[in-house]
Design a protein around this motif. Structure first.
Motif, PDB file in Angstrom:
ATOM      1  N   TYR A 167      -2.479  13.132  -9.298  1.00  0.00           N
ATOM      2  CA  TYR A 167      -0.984  13.974  -9.144  1.00  0.00           C
ATOM      3  C   TYR A 167      -0.406  13.460  -7.679  1.00  0.00           C
ATOM      4  CZ  TYR A 167       1.665  17.537  -8.871  1.00  0.00           C
ATOM      5  OH  TYR A 167       3.192  18.597  -8.462  1.00  0.00           O
ATOM      6  N   ALA A 168      -1.341  13.248  -6.671  1.00  0.00           N
ATOM      7  CA  ALA A 168      -1.315  12.908  -5.284  1.00  0.00           C
ATOM      8  C   ALA A 168      -0.588  11.417  -5.332  1.00  0.00           C
ATOM      9  CB  ALA A 168      -2.000  13.497  -4.576  1.00  0.00           C
ATOM     10  N   SER A 169      -1.820  10.532  -6.604  1.00  0.00           N
ATOM     11  CA  SER A 169      -1.501   8.927  -5.512  1.00  0.00           C
ATOM     12  C   SER A 169      -0.061   8.395  -6.634  1.00  0.00           C
ATOM     13  CB  SER A 169      -2.854   8.551  -6.988  1.00  0.00           C
ATOM     14  OG  SER A 169      -4.089   8.609  -6.184  1.00  0.00           O
ATOM     15  N   ALA A 170       0.261   9.522  -7.795  1.00  0.00           N
ATOM     16  CA  ALA A 170       1.571   9.533  -8.285  1.00  0.00           C
ATOM     17  C   ALA A 170       2.869   9.492  -7.689  1.00  0.00           C
ATOM     18  CB  ALA A 170       1.663  10.041  -9.909  1.00  0.00           C
ATOM     19  N   PRO A 197      -5.693   9.103   1.740  1.00  0.00           N
ATOM     20  CA  PRO A 197      -5.620   7.883   1.537  1.00  0.00           C
ATOM     21  C   PRO A 197      -6.765   7.483   1.659  1.00  0.00           C
ATOM     22  CG  PRO A 197      -3.308   8.488   2.145  1.00  0.00           C
ATOM     23  CD  PRO A 197      -4.633   9.713   3.305  1.00  0.00           C
ATOM     24  N   ALA A 198      -7.319   6.458   0.171  1.00  0.00           N
ATOM     25  CA  ALA A 198      -8.550   6.251   0.414  1.00  0.00           C
ATOM     26  C   ALA A 198      -9.052   5.030   1.070  1.00  0.00           C
ATOM     27  CB  ALA A 198      -8.935   5.592  -1.393  1.00  0.00           C
ATOM     28  N   VAL A 253      -7.463  -3.995 -10.563  1.00  0.00           N
ATOM     29  CA  VAL A 253      -6.566  -3.077  -9.572  1.00  0.00           C
ATOM     30  C   VAL A 253      -6.371  -1.731 -10.948  1.00  0.00           C
ATOM     31  CG1 VAL A 253      -5.402  -2.024  -8.660  1.00  0.00           C
ATOM     32  CG2 VAL A 253      -6.361  -3.678  -7.594  1.00  0.00           C
ATOM     33  N   GLY A 254      -6.895  -0.539 -12.064  1.00  0.00           N
ATOM     34  CA  GLY A 254      -6.098  -0.004 -12.465  1.00  0.00           C
ATOM     35  C   GLY A 254      -7.339   1.147 -12.412  1.00  0.00           C
ATOM     36  N   ALA A 255      -6.819   2.379 -13.595  1.00  0.00           N
ATOM     37  CA  ALA A 255      -7.156   3.153 -13.850  1.00  0.00           C
ATOM     38  C   ALA A 255      -7.183   4.005 -14.898  1.00  0.00           C
ATOM     39  CB  ALA A 255      -7.384   4.726 -12.852  1.00  0.00           C
ATOM     40  N   LEU A 432      -1.461   2.120  -8.132  1.00  0.00           N
ATOM     41  CA  LEU A 432      -2.652   2.195  -7.378  1.00  0.00           C
ATOM     42  C   LEU A 432      -1.475   0.036  -7.442  1.00  0.00           C
ATOM     43  CD1 LEU A 432      -5.085   2.969 -10.091  1.00  0.00           C
ATOM     44  CD2 LEU A 432      -4.367   3.872  -7.318  1.00  0.00           C
ATOM     45  N   LEU A 433      -1.386  -0.227  -8.540  1.00  0.00           N
ATOM     46  CA  LEU A 433      -1.093  -1.735  -7.881  1.00  0.00           C
ATOM     47  C   LEU A 433       0.716  -1.467  -7.249  1.00  0.00           C
ATOM     48  CD1 LEU A 433      -0.786  -2.569 -12.167  1.00  0.00           C
ATOM     49  CD2 LEU A 433      -2.282  -3.622 -10.242  1.00  0.00           C
ATOM     50  N   MET A 434       0.864  -1.021  -6.770  1.00  0.00           N
ATOM     51  CA  MET A 434       1.847  -0.346  -5.983  1.00  0.00           C
ATOM     52  C   MET A 434       1.070  -0.913  -4.350  1.00  0.00           C
ATOM     53  SD  MET A 434       4.355   2.080  -7.385  1.00  0.00           S
ATOM     54  CE  MET A 434       4.605   3.088  -5.428  1.00  0.00           C
ATOM     55  N   SER A 435       0.445   0.212  -3.989  1.00  0.00           N
ATOM     56  CA  SER A 435      -0.625  -0.235  -2.779  1.00  0.00           C
ATOM     57  C   SER A 435      -0.988  -1.154  -2.602  1.00  0.00           C
ATOM     58  CB  SER A 435      -0.724   1.618  -3.017  1.00  0.00           C
ATOM     59  OG  SER A 435      -1.866   0.914  -2.101  1.00  0.00           O
ATOM     60  N   TYR A 436      -1.510  -1.910  -4.195  1.00  0.00           N
ATOM     61  CA  TYR A 436      -2.199  -3.270  -4.052  1.00  0.00           C
ATOM     62  C   TYR A 436      -1.402  -4.119  -3.592  1.00  0.00           C
ATOM     63  CZ  TYR A 436      -5.469  -7.269  -5.375  1.00  0.00           C
ATOM     64  OH  TYR A 436      -5.936  -8.165  -5.917  1.00  0.00           O
ATOM     65  N   PHE A 437      -0.553  -4.414  -4.419  1.00  0.00           N
ATOM     66  CA  PHE A 437       0.537  -5.430  -3.975  1.00  0.00           C
ATOM     67  C   PHE A 437       0.633  -4.885  -2.097  1.00  0.00           C
ATOM     68  CE2 PHE A 437       0.537  -5.997  -8.199  1.00  0.00           C
ATOM     69  CZ  PHE A 437      -0.338  -7.011  -8.662  1.00  0.00           C
ATOM     70  N   LEU A 438       1.498  -3.886  -2.167  1.00  0.00           N
ATOM     71  CA  LEU A 438       1.650  -3.558  -0.619  1.00  0.00           C
ATOM     72  C   LEU A 438       0.581  -4.374   0.717  1.00  0.00           C
ATOM     73  CD1 LEU A 438       4.181  -2.672   0.789  1.00  0.00           C
ATOM     74  CD2 LEU A 438       3.334  -0.149   1.226  1.00  0.00           C
TER      75      LEU A 438
END
Length: 595
Positions: A167-170, A197-198, A253-255, A432-438
């Motif tokens: 929920y928080a990640s979205a 944040p992780a 990256v994915g869940a 997750l991909l947004m954070s990874y690519f950023l």
């Protein structure tokens, strides 16, 4: 956008958290006994006895072990939390961030899982700051675990922790990790959770591992600084030793459920030598999954050789795949091995397999079937030990029926097919991909972009991503370049998405974003003969209404500092059309003074 409140005794915002009007949520819950359905908005739900849930939970633990069971329930909760975040953004689109975020805890109670009491919540979406501390009371998971095993040393609300993370990640557009620091199953009066944040958790890997279907997720599967393709786990981190495009490692990256199923499928086939056919749309990451499969196999320390079949001319395909002997043809001044020989002992990845011509397919078939090759200009057979992984975005069954692909080669390669779902079916992976690519793009381009605004997150999560992961990476890279250093990515930095249909709140906010500080007077604008609609832009986006046209024109003119020719070129229309339309929309003050 910063939202912060405290739920300590007497704090009005803490009380508001509990007293928020829930009619909008209750109205989405519908019982239809005549059809055997229970609906929460458009999602089907069902009721389950607590005793039955406890029995199921206990049997799963006893069957596969505590760690594996925890992973299953955590990922199950993550999916539920991500889906509820979509619902929250939908039904409270015009409300404050606080009111929308409160939907998650309220739905948790409405669904009979737990009651939530906020202790401390601090959220600054634009800076990527998130700190959440909550108390859980009447937890169904803690109750079920205590009934089966009694009070013990471990926190056990795995499904609920997964829900909070999803929920928080979205909402944040980045990986947020919640941890249960106190649990009723440990003897405490209530469960207490803390989330941030992780990357801010020193020992995040202890919990992140349960969000991953397999151990190779989030490991670098393309590591240009190592002889092996898979190296030590980095918990969603990338190689920060250099920002070079050529030396940055890449990770899966994915869940989402679709992503997890593919990971399980790859793990199952990896120890074998069976040929694998990876299917999926362009941009879903077929080569990344192929490299992950190679890294999990017994050939991981041997070569992984990739071949783009579409890039090799027909007359060179045999030489590229099987090698050339000196003097075989004009220009062959030395002998050289082909891709099969270079991959000997390892894995050969044949990408864009459907692009091979029928003669090329015939030459490939014998090598795949017999494991022997013959260099061009040589008569000696050479044995090779190569595992074949092929990939295509075409329907090979249809190609076989149309006589464009050899049936015998199809059956030889299609021993173990792996279907990768498109990104539009893996919504939980987008944040997750947004954070990874950023993080990757900030490192690559030496920029400091701390995160995304709430408007940008809405746009990114609502897009259908026809270009899949490759399109998302491209959009994030452009946004990082457009954004001001030290400022977050906003909706105006996502022009491809901004011109398409977007949440009303984002469209309204973007209309007033980035107004020039010193607008210059407009030049004379000639009338356009006909009031033609704007043409579609290069990405074929629809121009849906006047407000969106105004937003797109404003951003294009500002981006090119009033240069109408450059702005018109970007929008795919003529300069005269742009000048006429901008003047009609009241944007003439943005024009550059022309002499």
């Amino acid at each position: 956008m910063k939202s912060s409140f405290s739920a300590v005794s007497g704090a009005p915002q803490g009380e508001a958290f509990h007293k928020l009007e829930r009619e909008d949520l209750l109205s989405r819950l519908r019982f239809a006994p005549e059809s055997g359905h229970i609906w929460l908005d458009t999602k089907r739900m069902f009721l389950l006895h607590t005793d039955a849930f406890g029995t199921l939970r206990q049997e799963i633990i006893e069957t596969i072990g505590l760690a594996s069971a925890r992973g299953i329930f955590t990922r199950m909760g993550y999916l539920s939390g991500s889906r509820d975040a979509e619902l929250a953004k939908k039904i409270r689109a015009d409300m404050t961030y606080f009111e929308r975020y409160a939907v998650g805890p309220q739905l948790h109670a409405l669904e009979g899982i737990v009651t939530v009491e906020p202790v401390r919540v601090e959220i600054d979406v634009e800076r990527g700051h998130h700190y959440g501390e909550f108390l859980w009371r009447e937890s169904i998971e803690a109750e079920a675990h205590v009934a089966a095993y009694g009070v013990g040393p471990e926190a056990v609300c795995w499904m609920q922790i997964g829900y909070a993370c999803g929920y928080a990640s979205a909402f944040m557009g980045r990986a947020i990790l919640y941890r249960e620091v106190e649990c009723k199953a440990q003897g405490f009066a209530a469960c207490r959770i803390v989330g941030k944040p992780a990357e801010e958790w020193a020992d995040a890997e202890e919990d992140l591992q349960f969000l991953r279907a397999q151990s190779f997720v989030a490991k670098p599967v393309v590591d240009y600084g190592s002889k092996k393709n898979v190296v030590a786990q980095t918990a969603l981190k990338i190689d920060t030793s250099t920002g070079s495009r050529r030396t940055q490692s890449r990770a899966l990256v994915g869940a989402s459920p679709g992503f997890n199923i593919v990971c399980h499928t790859i793990k199952r086939v990896a120890p074998t030598d069976a040929p694998v056919l990876i299917l999926g749309e362009s941009g879903v990451g077929k080569e990344m999954f192929a490299r992950a499969l190679h890294g999990e196999s017994s050939r991981a320390d041997k070569p992984f050789v990739a071949v783009n079949c579409a890039a090799i001319p027909e007359q060179l395909i045999e030489a590229e795949l099987f090698g050339v002997e000196k003097g075989a043809f004009t220009g062959a001044i030395s002998s050289r091995p082909g891709r099969f020989e270079r991959a000997n002992g390892g894995t050969l990845f044949l990408d864009e397999l459907g692009c091979l011509s029928l003669p090329a397919q015939s030459k490939l078939l014998r090598a795949v079937q017999e494991g022997e090759i013959e260099r061009v200009g040589d008569s000696r057979l050479r044995m090779v030990d190569v595992r074949i992984i092929a990939a295509t975005n075409e329907d090979l069954r249809a190609a076989v029926a149309q006589k464009r692909f050899r049936e015998d080669l199809y059956y030889r390669l299609n021993v173990y097919p792996v279907q990768i779902p498109p990104l539009r079916e893996r919504q939980e992976d987008v944040s997750l991909l947004m954070s990874y690519f950023l993080e990757r793009m900030c490192l690559r381009h030496r920029r400091n972009v701390p995160g995304f605004t709430d408007r940008a997150i809405d746009l990114l999560l609502s897009h259908s991503w026809p270009g899949n992961v490759r399109e998302l990476e491209n959009v994030i890279e452009r946004a990082v370049i457009l954004a001001q250093d030290g400022s977050p990515v906003d909706a105006c930095h996502l022009p491809e998405l901004h011109t398409q249909k977007m949440p009303a709140r984002a469209a309204k906010a973007c209309a007033t974003t980035h107004t020039p500080e010193t607008p210059e007077p407009a030049a004379h604008v000639p009338a356009e003969p006909e009031d033609e609609p704007l043409h579609k832009s290069a990405d074929d986006s629809a121009w849906l209404d006047t407000q969106q046209q105004s937003d797109a024109i404003r951003m294009a003119i500002e981006r090119h500092r009033g240069n109408l020719s450059a702005a018109a070129h970007e929008l795919g229309i003529t300069r005269a059309q742009l000048a006429y339309r901008a003047n009609k929309l009241g944007l003439a003050d943005l024009f550059r003074r022309r002499s």
